[in-house]
Write a protein that holds these residues in place. Sequence first.
Motif, PDB file in Angstrom:
ATOM      1  N   ARG A 135      41.218  64.641  59.579  1.00  0.00           N
ATOM      2  CA  ARG A 135      42.043  64.333  60.754  1.00  0.00           C
ATOM      3  C   ARG A 135      43.347  63.668  60.323  1.00  0.00           C
ATOM      4  NH1 ARG A 135      37.447  61.382  64.261  1.00  0.00           N
ATOM      5  NH2 ARG A 135      36.127  63.199  64.581  1.00  0.00           N
ATOM      6  N   PRO A 136      44.432  63.933  61.035  1.00  0.00           N
ATOM      7  CA  PRO A 136      45.693  63.287  60.666  1.00  0.00           C
ATOM      8  C   PRO A 136      45.676  61.798  61.033  1.00  0.00           C
ATOM      9  CG  PRO A 136      45.988  64.663  62.604  1.00  0.00           C
ATOM     10  CD  PRO A 136      44.594  64.896  62.115  1.00  0.00           C
ATOM     11  N   MET A 137      46.179  60.974  60.119  1.00  0.00           N
ATOM     12  CA  MET A 137      46.295  59.533  60.351  1.00  0.00           C
ATOM     13  C   MET A 137      47.769  59.213  60.499  1.00  0.00           C
ATOM     14  SD  MET A 137      43.877  57.912  57.415  1.00  0.00           S
ATOM     15  CE  MET A 137      44.778  58.664  56.073  1.00  0.00           C
ATOM     16  N   SER A 138      48.115  58.450  61.515  1.00  0.00           N
ATOM     17  CA  SER A 138      49.489  57.998  61.686  1.00  0.00           C
ATOM     18  C   SER A 138      49.661  56.644  61.017  1.00  0.00           C
ATOM     19  CB  SER A 138      49.832  57.854  63.167  1.00  0.00           C
ATOM     20  OG  SER A 138      49.844  59.100  63.787  1.00  0.00           O
ATOM     21  N   TRP A 139      50.871  56.383  60.550  1.00  0.00           N
ATOM     22  CA  TRP A 139      51.209  55.111  59.928  1.00  0.00           C
ATOM     23  C   TRP A 139      50.941  53.991  60.910  1.00  0.00           C
ATOM     24  CZ3 TRP A 139      54.562  51.101  60.968  1.00  0.00           C
ATOM     25  CH2 TRP A 139      54.874  50.255  59.906  1.00  0.00           C
ATOM     26  N   ARG A 140      50.378  52.895  60.413  1.00  0.00           N
ATOM     27  CA  ARG A 140      50.144  51.702  61.228  1.00  0.00           C
ATOM     28  C   ARG A 140      50.811  50.508  60.567  1.00  0.00           C
ATOM     29  NH1 ARG A 140      43.633  52.159  62.073  1.00  0.00           N
ATOM     30  NH2 ARG A 140      43.630  54.239  62.989  1.00  0.00           N
ATOM     31  N   ARG A 141      51.216  49.569  61.375  1.00  0.00           N
ATOM     32  CA  ARG A 141      51.875  48.377  60.837  1.00  0.00           C
ATOM     33  C   ARG A 141      50.966  47.653  59.849  1.00  0.00           C
ATOM     34  NH1 ARG A 141      55.015  44.064  64.477  1.00  0.00           N
ATOM     35  NH2 ARG A 141      56.365  45.859  64.614  1.00  0.00           N
ATOM     36  N   ALA A 142      49.665  47.635  60.107  1.00  0.00           N
ATOM     37  CA  ALA A 142      48.725  46.973  59.209  1.00  0.00           C
ATOM     38  C   ALA A 142      48.709  47.623  57.827  1.00  0.00           C
ATOM     39  CB  ALA A 142      47.322  46.998  59.797  1.00  0.00           C
ATOM     40  N   TRP A 143      49.096  48.903  57.741  1.00  0.00           N
ATOM     41  CA  TRP A 143      49.108  49.629  56.483  1.00  0.00           C
ATOM     42  C   TRP A 143      50.490  49.647  55.834  1.00  0.00           C
ATOM     43  CZ3 TRP A 143      46.337  54.434  58.888  1.00  0.00           C
ATOM     44  CH2 TRP A 143      44.978  54.161  59.048  1.00  0.00           C
ATOM     45  N   ARG A 144      51.455  48.893  56.330  1.00  0.00           N
ATOM     46  CA  ARG A 144      52.831  49.000  55.844  1.00  0.00           C
ATOM     47  C   ARG A 144      52.975  48.734  54.358  1.00  0.00           C
ATOM     48  NH1 ARG A 144      52.903  44.490  59.181  1.00  0.00           N
ATOM     49  NH2 ARG A 144      53.207  42.517  58.105  1.00  0.00           N
ATOM     50  N   ASN A 145      52.140  47.846  53.785  1.00  0.00           N
ATOM     51  CA  ASN A 145      52.234  47.532  52.360  1.00  0.00           C
ATOM     52  C   ASN A 145      51.328  48.397  51.493  1.00  0.00           C
ATOM     53  OD1 ASN A 145      54.081  45.439  52.854  1.00  0.00           O
ATOM     54  ND2 ASN A 145      52.412  44.028  53.308  1.00  0.00           N
ATOM     55  N   THR A 146      50.373  49.099  52.111  1.00  0.00           N
ATOM     56  CA  THR A 146      49.394  49.868  51.339  1.00  0.00           C
ATOM     57  C   THR A 146      49.320  51.333  51.766  1.00  0.00           C
ATOM     58  OG1 THR A 146      47.630  49.233  52.869  1.00  0.00           O
ATOM     59  CG2 THR A 146      47.950  47.834  50.928  1.00  0.00           C
ATOM     60  N   TRP A 147      50.320  51.840  52.464  1.00  0.00           N
ATOM     61  CA  TRP A 147      50.285  53.199  53.014  1.00  0.00           C
ATOM     62  C   TRP A 147      50.005  54.239  51.926  1.00  0.00           C
ATOM     63  CZ3 TRP A 147      49.209  55.953  56.948  1.00  0.00           C
ATOM     64  CH2 TRP A 147      49.695  57.257  57.109  1.00  0.00           C
ATOM     65  N   ASP A 148      50.540  54.060  50.736  1.00  0.00           N
ATOM     66  CA  ASP A 148      50.332  55.034  49.669  1.00  0.00           C
ATOM     67  C   ASP A 148      48.879  55.097  49.201  1.00  0.00           C
ATOM     68  OD1 ASP A 148      53.007  55.763  49.675  1.00  0.00           O
ATOM     69  OD2 ASP A 148      53.536  54.274  48.165  1.00  0.00           O
ATOM     70  N   SER A 149      48.120  54.023  49.374  1.00  0.00           N
ATOM     71  CA  SER A 149      46.737  54.011  48.918  1.00  0.00           C
ATOM     72  C   SER A 149      45.719  54.218  50.047  1.00  0.00           C
ATOM     73  CB  SER A 149      46.434  52.692  48.197  1.00  0.00           C
ATOM     74  OG  SER A 149      46.565  51.610  49.081  1.00  0.00           O
ATOM     75  N   VAL A 150      46.156  54.336  51.292  1.00  0.00           N
ATOM     76  CA  VAL A 150      45.240  54.566  52.414  1.00  0.00           C
ATOM     77  C   VAL A 150      44.684  55.983  52.303  1.00  0.00           C
ATOM     78  CG1 VAL A 150      45.061  54.781  54.925  1.00  0.00           C
ATOM     79  CG2 VAL A 150      46.388  52.931  53.935  1.00  0.00           C
ATOM     80  N   LYS A 151      43.357  56.109  52.347  1.00  0.00           N
ATOM     81  CA  LYS A 151      42.710  57.417  52.206  1.00  0.00           C
ATOM     82  C   LYS A 151      41.877  57.803  53.432  1.00  0.00           C
ATOM     83  CE  LYS A 151      42.166  57.004  47.231  1.00  0.00           C
ATOM     84  NZ  LYS A 151      41.198  56.949  46.135  1.00  0.00           N
ATOM     85  N   TYR A 152      41.336  56.802  54.134  1.00  0.00           N
ATOM     86  CA  TYR A 152      40.380  57.063  55.203  1.00  0.00           C
ATOM     87  C   TYR A 152      40.918  56.585  56.546  1.00  0.00           C
ATOM     88  CZ  TYR A 152      37.409  57.506  51.120  1.00  0.00           C
ATOM     89  OH  TYR A 152      36.884  57.885  49.919  1.00  0.00           O
ATOM     90  N   CYS A 153      40.562  57.299  57.612  1.00  0.00           N
ATOM     91  CA  CYS A 153      41.056  56.952  58.944  1.00  0.00           C
ATOM     92  C   CYS A 153      40.227  55.858  59.606  1.00  0.00           C
ATOM     93  CB  CYS A 153      41.088  58.196  59.832  1.00  0.00           C
ATOM     94  SG  CYS A 153      39.481  58.928  60.190  1.00  0.00           S
ATOM     95  N   SER A 154      39.008  55.630  59.126  1.00  0.00           N
ATOM     96  CA  SER A 154      38.133  54.645  59.766  1.00  0.00           C
ATOM     97  C   SER A 154      37.107  54.129  58.770  1.00  0.00           C
ATOM     98  CB  SER A 154      37.404  55.291  60.945  1.00  0.00           C
ATOM     99  OG  SER A 154      36.535  56.304  60.480  1.00  0.00           O
ATOM    100  N   ASP A 155      36.398  53.082  59.159  1.00  0.00           N
ATOM    101  CA  ASP A 155      35.319  52.555  58.324  1.00  0.00           C
ATOM    102  C   ASP A 155      34.191  53.579  58.194  1.00  0.00           C
ATOM    103  OD1 ASP A 155      36.581  50.155  57.810  1.00  0.00           O
ATOM    104  OD2 ASP A 155      35.652  49.137  59.518  1.00  0.00           O
TER     105      ASP A 155
END
Length: 53
Positions: free
Chosen positions: A23-43
Amino acid sequence: MPPVTYKGNKSFLPTKPCVACGRPMSWRRAWRNTWDSVKYCSDACRRKGASHA
């Protein structure tokens, strides 16, 4: 016409697919410093992992 920026329109935020469900994940403010390493949309997807797609 002014340049297109965020200004509340979420369609202009960057997206990328979840490695577990695709599923597509949109950028979130909580991920602003780690967006490049975010892999999963949920726990739930993080627990499931990439091998169970």
